[in-house]
Motif scaffolding. Structure first.
Motif, PDB file in Angstrom:
ATOM      1  N   ALA A  72       0.805  -1.225   0.000  1.00 52.16           N
ATOM      2  CA  ALA A  72       0.000   0.000   0.000  1.00 52.16           C
ATOM      3  C   ALA A  72       0.834   1.269   0.000  1.00 52.16           C
ATOM      4  O   ALA A  72       0.269   2.366  -0.060  1.00 52.16           O
ATOM      5  N   SER A  73       2.155   1.164   0.054  1.00 51.41           N
ATOM      6  CA  SER A  73       2.999   2.364   0.146  1.00 51.41           C
ATOM      7  C   SER A  73       2.823   3.342  -1.013  1.00 51.41           C
ATOM      8  O   SER A  73       2.803   4.554  -0.794  1.00 51.41           O
ATOM      9  N   PRO A  74       2.697   2.889  -2.269  1.00 52.23           N
ATOM     10  CA  PRO A  74       2.516   3.857  -3.358  1.00 52.23           C
ATOM     11  C   PRO A  74       1.282   4.733  -3.195  1.00 52.23           C
ATOM     12  O   PRO A  74       1.235   5.845  -3.733  1.00 52.23           O
ATOM     13  N   PHE A  75       0.289   4.240  -2.473  1.00 49.97           N
ATOM     14  CA  PHE A  75      -0.906   5.042  -2.192  1.00 49.97           C
ATOM     15  C   PHE A  75      -0.786   5.799  -0.873  1.00 49.97           C
ATOM     16  O   PHE A  75      -1.091   7.004  -0.797  1.00 49.97           O
ATOM     17  N   LEU A  76      -0.326   5.124   0.177  1.00 54.68           N
ATOM     18  CA  LEU A  76      -0.343   5.716   1.517  1.00 54.68           C
ATOM     19  C   LEU A  76       0.690   6.826   1.693  1.00 54.68           C
ATOM     20  O   LEU A  76       0.428   7.813   2.387  1.00 54.68           O
TER      21      LEU A  76
END
Length: 260
Positions: A72-76
């Motif tokens: 989820a890092s690319p979004f969060l």
């Protein structure tokens, strides 16, 4: 007797309830403004992250890129950064709401002093964040990227990078508030210019200790925080001397008027 006591108790509780309602109202307004700013900036979340990552990306070899080690890092990461930017952008409005809440209980001389202090605090916080981005980050990342082994590729995780730079933004923003804190201590009579001047060696040591605690464990980043902190401390002493001089001149003028 009990009826009179209950009436007085109710009268005492009424202003408290009114203050709590007003406080809730102003907090809600602040939250709404932050959300509005966030929604307006969210479509630019990736661009904002790219801007914040630029000091590091500019020093990496051509073709290098950051990585995401979590699903989820690319979004969060851009989401979190945009929310923080919205909070930073809303600081003037939030402080205005806080000022409107406490101002009715202040004296006129306190109000006259509070407005420039609030404005200066906001400007100094933003200045500290800008100093971190434009001065500290290029020097710091150049040091980090050039001191590693040649066969090690620098591939920074976007979430770890965000946590790192937000910590430095906050550290430098708060550190740049030192002139305000020094001025308030002197103006309130909690200490004197002479007393603070005698404590310079301890202040220098304290600045480097704070720099060690708030920055990565390298002498460059520690010095880049500690030296501006000390210089800002001297700026606070300068303003403290000016305030003391102004008070002395005012007292002398009042004494002359009384004698006349």
């Amino acid at each position: 007797m009990s009826t009179s006591g209950d009436s007085q108790k109710e009268q005492g509780q009424a202003p408290l309830i009114e203050h709590l309602i007003e406080l809730r109202s102003r907090l809600m307004r602040s939250v709404v403004v932050i959300l509005v700013i966030f929604l307006g900036l969210y479509s630019f979340a990736n661009d904002i992250y790219s801007f914040v990552a630029q000091p590091l990306m500019a020093l990496l070899p051509p073709g290098s890129q950051m990585i995401a080690t979590e699903v989820a890092s690319p979004f969060l990461a851009p989401f979190k950064l945009t929310l923080v930017v919205a909070v930073f952008a809303a600081i003037p409005y939030v402080l205005h709401q806080a000022w409107a809440f406490v101002a009715p209980g202040l004296y006129d001389n306190e109000k006259a002093m509070a407005v420039p202090i609030l404005a200066s605090s906001i400007a100094l916080f933003y200045t500290g964040a800008a100093f971190a981005y434009y001065v500290v980050f290029p020097l710091l990342f150049q040091f980090f990227t050039q001191t590693g082994p040649e066969n090690v590729a620098v591939m920074t995780d976007i979430n770890q990078y965000l946590n790192f730079v937000l910590k430095l933004f906050f550290a430098f923003g708060v550190a740049f508030e030192i002139p305000i804190a020094t001025f308030l201590l002197i103006a309130s009579g909690a200490t004197t210019v002479e007393s603070l001047s005698k404590k310079r060696p301890y202040i220098v040591l304290g600045c480097f200790v704070i720099g060690m605690l708030l920055t990565p464990p390298d002498i460059i980043s520690q010095s880049l925080l500690a030296i501006p902190m000390y210089l800002l401390y001297e700026v606070g002493l300068l303003f403290g001397r000016l305030v003391r001089k102004r008070k002395a001149e005012k007292a002398a003028a009042e004494e002359q008027d009384e004698n006349a």
